[in-house]
Design a protein around this motif. Structure first.
Motif, PDB file in Angstrom:
ATOM      1  N   SER A   1      29.104 -42.837  60.473  1.00 48.03           N
ATOM      2  CA  SER A   1      30.269 -43.669  60.187  1.00 48.03           C
ATOM      3  C   SER A   1      30.998 -43.891  61.508  1.00 48.03           C
ATOM      4  O   SER A   1      30.602 -43.373  62.536  1.00 48.03           O
ATOM      5  N   GLU A   2      32.075 -44.661  61.458  1.00 47.87           N
ATOM      6  CA  GLU A   2      32.891 -44.982  62.634  1.00 47.87           C
ATOM      7  C   GLU A   2      32.148 -45.852  63.626  1.00 47.87           C
ATOM      8  O   GLU A   2      31.114 -46.427  63.342  1.00 47.87           O
ATOM      9  N   ASN A   3      32.713 -45.874  64.846  1.00 45.53           N
ATOM     10  CA  ASN A   3      32.264 -46.784  65.884  1.00 45.53           C
ATOM     11  C   ASN A   3      30.769 -46.871  66.121  1.00 45.53           C
ATOM     12  O   ASN A   3      30.219 -47.925  66.351  1.00 45.53           O
TER      13      ASN A   3
ATOM     14  N   ALA B   1      28.286 -46.054  64.200  1.00 44.24           N
ATOM     15  CA  ALA B   1      27.489 -45.956  62.974  1.00 44.24           C
ATOM     16  C   ALA B   1      26.227 -46.800  63.043  1.00 44.24           C
ATOM     17  O   ALA B   1      25.211 -46.446  62.466  1.00 44.24           O
TER      18      ALA B   1
ATOM     19  N   ARG C   1      30.005 -38.132  63.311  1.00 44.92           N
ATOM     20  CA  ARG C   1      31.011 -39.092  63.765  1.00 44.92           C
ATOM     21  C   ARG C   1      31.122 -39.195  65.289  1.00 44.92           C
ATOM     22  O   ARG C   1      32.184 -39.531  65.823  1.00 44.92           O
TER      23      ARG C   1
ATOM     24  N   ARG D   1      37.456 -44.675  73.094  1.00 49.48           N
ATOM     25  CA  ARG D   1      38.414 -45.147  72.087  1.00 49.48           C
ATOM     26  C   ARG D   1      39.614 -45.875  72.700  1.00 49.48           C
ATOM     27  O   ARG D   1      40.548 -46.224  72.012  1.00 49.48           O
TER      28      ARG D   1
END
Lengths: 385, 302
Positions: free
Chosen positions: A45-47, A49, A85, A212
């Motif tokens: 999941s997240e950036n 993924a 993640r 990020r």
């Protein structure tokens, strides 16, 4: 969301199949049909993924193929997928959970070097083989853990290859370096730096960004008007896409040269035409070069309905390497898998070609693939233009 | 010189987003003495509101290349409206019940933190966990003024933010409502004795603060071309510092603080190193608090 729903639907379908298989095995008078579990740890999941998901798809394809052929040692194989993640803290958690389940024989993972390094200690303490499909940091295999293997190339292969490509292949000498301070990004940038200097390249400067973060304009403004051939970026595609976009807006014309962390169709989606001319070294083939690979790519295409995106062949081969180790030792336990893979004559002929490990656990294959973004696509390119 | 101008613009466009959010913090802190930690997420919801509208219009078949100005305006209105709704809801759901029970202020702070985590996870689960492309609302081609090539997006963001903040200042300093907000800020007990209705004043403050944060969201989305479920976290923290730096509860203080932090960040990256820009920002914050505890302008609430 959609994808994960589809995925869980697939999983439940899968479970029925497993049950059927179990019933079949039972009627064949086998007493034990507990599945052999293989862990998969990657960002799902997240950036990141997209990269992690592609890796998982490759691994799942291997598991399905194994089961269609009757499983391993007569037992079905199951992939235990956990999401780290891309965060070292979550990676530790995931590693603890996999290590705590005694039926998991080995792990395919993790994706990010920053995750693989701390997790490798946990797997080491539990005598469990981990074979990383993607982490390229040299440090991972320099720790002296006998349980750690790597199927891809290292930063010290990838960075110098990029330097060689730019200087010898394209005759470019002036570089500015940017890294993202992670084990992967800082590591690969350091290797590029060293190799470029040795080959007579000129390093105009070096700076770092943070993962990020979104605003890189002050840093990029510094590069405007400088006589640069390439910006070497050691980092991942979410930040890379923003760097490209903002560089274009500010009129910084030097293209970006980077490693496999920048390879993702998502890069092009986010950066648009600012991605044109970007060159990356990649650690997996994304289009077939021989018959074996053609088979894999068409199987992948028909199973998932889309082409391999980033790392799927690596995930596939990792699972198959573990399966090979189990087959050789004829038992599915953690020690046996480590022992088999450690054996000097261990080899597996897969999608990537022949995989053999050196004394540190690194694959003996050392050559990256070069890709350039042209008209919105990653195109395989040769060093000579 | 050209380099300095470009870096100043970089600092201003970054600072504009901080200043908008810092002002949001200040407005709420003024009337309630509470830090609303959900403001970073209000920014994020603002960005996703305009994204939602743009997707919807796209689905209807209106491409934004043709009607760019109109759609840009619609996107901004969607963001501001989204921010306002979240602002008012935060107050109604998470803060008002606590206030009525006269719970300690610390609990309100934790409660707003809960809203922040809830919003992040809601978007993470139901929308997307990664970067979502934010369409270009302004031209991406650089524009040349006085020999410097400047990005139109950045200039639009700085100018629009200044206008919005000026508008808020007019409300706070020039209208009856604003007088009531200031009265409640300075002495809530006395203000209600003299006829202001604290509930109305507080709701209005949350609406204004939500509008600012929502606008910051569409500005951030345009500026970077991406939206993400946690895009508000970092600006939220920095803007909180900006509000403290300028003197929390004070309108000019928040604006000065926001722009100053953006400016220091840009200049730090420009002349020292991008690696150390945050170190520089927080060093300035600590020094300011040591020597001017009520903020740079000395007008903050103690």
């Amino acid at each position: 969301m959609n994808q994960s729903m589809k995925h869980s639907a697939m999983k439940s379908k899968w479970r029925t199949r497993l049950c059927l298989l179990a019933v079949l095995a039972l009627t064949g008078c086998r007493p034990s049909v507990a599945p052999i579990k293989i862990g998969l740890a990657a960002p799902l999941s997240e950036n990141q993924a997209e990269s992690g998901g592609d890796l998982r798809d490759g691994a799942l394809l291997a598991v399905e193929e194994l089961n269609r052929a009757g499983g391993l040692l007569g037992r079905p194989v199951e992939l235990v997928e956990l999401d780290d993640r891309a965060d070292p803290k979550d990676a530790n958690n995931v590693a603890q959970r996999l290590a705590a389940d005694p039926t998991v024989v080995a792990v395919v993972g993790h994706l990010n070097s920053g995750c693989s390094i701390p997790a490798s200690k946990i797997y080491h303490d539990h005598g469990m083989a981990m074979i990383t499909p993607v982490s390229t940091s040299d440090k991972l295999t320099e720790q002296g853990y006998e349980n750690v293997f790597r199927i891809c190339i290292r930063n010290s292969d990838q960075g110098p290859a990029a330097a060689h490509f730019a200087i010898e292949g394209r005759g470019k000498r002036r570089f500015f370096l940017i890294d993202d301070k992670t084990a992967y990004g800082a590591g690969i940038t350091g290797e590029f730096d060293k190799a470029a200097r040795e080959l007579g390249g000129e390093i105009i400067g070096r700076d770092s960004i943070s993962e990020r973060e979104t605003d890189f304009r002050p840093l990029l403004t510094r590069l405007r008007g400088k006589d640069l051939d390439f910006i070497y970026f050691g980092g991942m595609y979410p930040e890379g896409a923003l760097l490209l976009k903002q560089a274009k807006e500010l009129g910084v014309t030097a293209p970006i040269l980077s490693g496999d962390g920048m390879f993702s169709p998502e890069l092009i989606r986010l950066a648009g035409d600012a991605a044109e001319g970007t060159i990356v070294t990649h650690i997996a083939p994304i289009e077939p070069e021989n018959e074996r690979q053609k088979g894999f790519f068409s199987a992948f295409q028909s199973r998932y309905g889309h082409n391999v995106k980033v790392y799927a062949p690596l995930g596939y081969d990792c699972v198959m390497v573990i399966a090979e180790a189990v087959r050789l030792e004829k038992v599915a336990d953690r020690d046996a898998v480590v022992r088999a893979m450690r054996a000097p004559d261990f080899q597996y002929d897969g999608v990537l070609g022949v995989t053999r490990f050196d004394a540190q656990g690194n694959s003996l294959r050392r050559i990256p693939y070069f890709y350039e973004v042209r008209r919105g696509e990653f195109v395989l390119c040769r060093a000579k233009k | 010189m050209e380099y300095f101008i470009q870096q100043t613009i970089n600092g201003l466009s970054l600072g504009a987003i901080y200043a908008l959010l810092a002002l949001s913090y200040s407005l709420i802190f003024g009337v309630l003495r509470v830090i609303n930690f959900a403001l970073g997420e209000t920014l994020m919801v603002g960005a996703y509101s305009s994204l939602g509208l743009l997707w919807f219009l796209d689905w209807l078949g209106l491409s934004h290349e043709e009607n760019s100005l109109l759609l840009g305006l619609a996107a901004v209105i969607a963001a501001v409206a989204g921010g306002m709704i979240i602002g008012v809801l935060t107050e109604f759901v998470a803060l008002r019940p606590l206030r009525h029970r006269q719970s300690p202020l610390l609990l309100s702070l934790i409660s707003s933190l809960g809203v922040s985590i809830f919003l992040q996870n809601a978007v993470l689960t139901f929308v997307s966990s990664g970067n979502v492309r934010f369409p270009d609302l302004t031209s991406r081609e650089p524009m040349t003024i006085l020999g410097t090539s400047l990005s139109i997006t950045q200039i639009v963001i700085v100018v629009a933010s200044l206008c919005l903040m000026a508008g808020i200042s007019v409300i706070v300093y020039g209208t009856r409502l604003g007088r009531q907000i200031r009265a409640v800020r300075d002495n809530p007990g006395l203000a209600s004795e003299y006829g202001s209705n604290p509930t109305v004043v507080i709701t209005v403050a949350f609406m204004l603060s939500g509008a600012l944060a929502g606008f910051a969201g569409v500005a951030a989305g345009c500026n970077y071309g991406v939206a993400r479920y946690n895009m508000g976290f970092l600006p939220g923290v920095k803007a909180f510092c900006a509000a403290i730096l300028g003197g929390i509860g004070d309108v000019p203080g928040a604006v000065v603080g926001g722009f100053l932090i953006g400016f220091i960040e840009a200049m730090g990256a420009a002349y020292i190193s991008a690696e150390y820009k945050d170190v520089l920002v927080f060093a300035v914050l600590i020094l300011t608090l040591l020597f001017r505890p009520r903020g740079l302008l000395g007008r903050g609430i103690e």
